[in-house]
Scaffold this motif. Structure first.
Motif, short mmCIF file in Angstrom:
data_model
loop_
_atom_site.label_atom_id
_atom_site.label_comp_id
_atom_site.label_asym_id
_atom_site.label_seq_id
_atom_site.Cartn_x
_atom_site.Cartn_y
_atom_site.Cartn_z
N ASN A 34 0.81 -1.23 0.00
CA ASN A 34 0.00 0.00 0.00
C ASN A 34 0.84 1.28 0.00
O ASN A 34 1.87 1.37 0.64
CB ASN A 34 -1.02 0.03 1.15
N LYS A 100 2.60 2.04 -6.99
CA LYS A 100 1.64 1.58 -5.99
C LYS A 100 1.98 0.17 -5.52
O LYS A 100 1.65 -0.81 -6.16
CB LYS A 100 0.23 1.60 -6.58
N GLU A 131 -3.52 6.46 0.22
CA GLU A 131 -3.26 5.24 0.98
C GLU A 131 -2.17 5.41 2.03
O GLU A 131 -2.20 4.74 3.07
CB GLU A 131 -2.88 4.10 0.04
#
Length: 204
Positions: A34, A100, A131
């Motif tokens: 994350n 990501k 995130e």
């Protein structure tokens, strides 16, 4: 059969990369879950600053593993996306930018490091997004040092447990010991201010 026992190292611990065991072609992997993390390498001289502009090896470096070819790459944005940053001495190849989660890889050929390089710093930064805004938001962050020739992991240092609010981290460093072997030391120094803070420390 594995030649080495994988070692977990903590802040301040060192792992010796013995030349007589062929430990000179090294891969450093930053892995996480994350958020958007970036890994960087810094070739430092005896004053603790980068030895040249190319000594700051990061995703947006202009010195790359291949020259720009418009017919092949199309535009500069795509060129930066598909090539990897490279130090002037050719010893350090930085990562492509993974946006990501996942993995970023730095390759270091310790036999090619220029004589004026006294230390190679490995750092990681969090690019703020929905995130993750700091290392406290990142799950399972880890740096692993690997023997590139065999693919065998040598040691690892977990990042996330030591940091909560910081968004930049000096993870570790490669230096030469008195016996002439390179060592990796887990430093674990956290900072606020992202990549710009590290630039002010090592490139100012």
């Amino acid at each position: 059969m594995a030649r080495f026992n994988l070692q977990k190292i903590e802040q301040g611990n060192r792992f010796t990369l013995q030349k007589n065991l062929g430990l000179e072609n090294i891969r450093v992997e930053l892995t996480w879950e994350n958020g958007d993390l970036d890994a960087q390498a810094w070739e430092l001289g005896d004053e603790g600053l980068i030895v040249n502009d190319e000594g700051f090896v990061f995703y947006n470096s202009e010195n790359r593993t291949e020259k720009f070819d418009r017919a092949k790459h199309g535009n500069k944005a795509n060129y930066l996306k598909v090539t990897r940053p490279l130090s002037a001495d050719g010893a350090v190849i930085g990562p492509k930018d993974e946006l990501k989660g996942g993995i970023e890889t730095i390759n270091i050929d310790l036999a090619m490091v220029a004589p004026d390089v006294q230390e190679i710093i490995i750092s990681a930064t969090v690019y703020p997004g929905p995130e993750a805004k700091n290392f406290g938001d990142v799950r399972n962050g880890r740096i692993t040092v690997i023997d590139e020739n065999s693919g065998e992991p040598l040691c690892f240092y977990d990042l996330s447990s030591d940091f909560t609010t910081e968004d930049a981290m000096v993870v570790g460093s490669f230096t030469v010991n008195d016996s002439g072997d390179w060592e990796f030391e887990a430093l674990g120094k956290g900072y606020n201010g992202g990549l710009q803070t590290l630039v002010e420390i090592y490139a100012s």
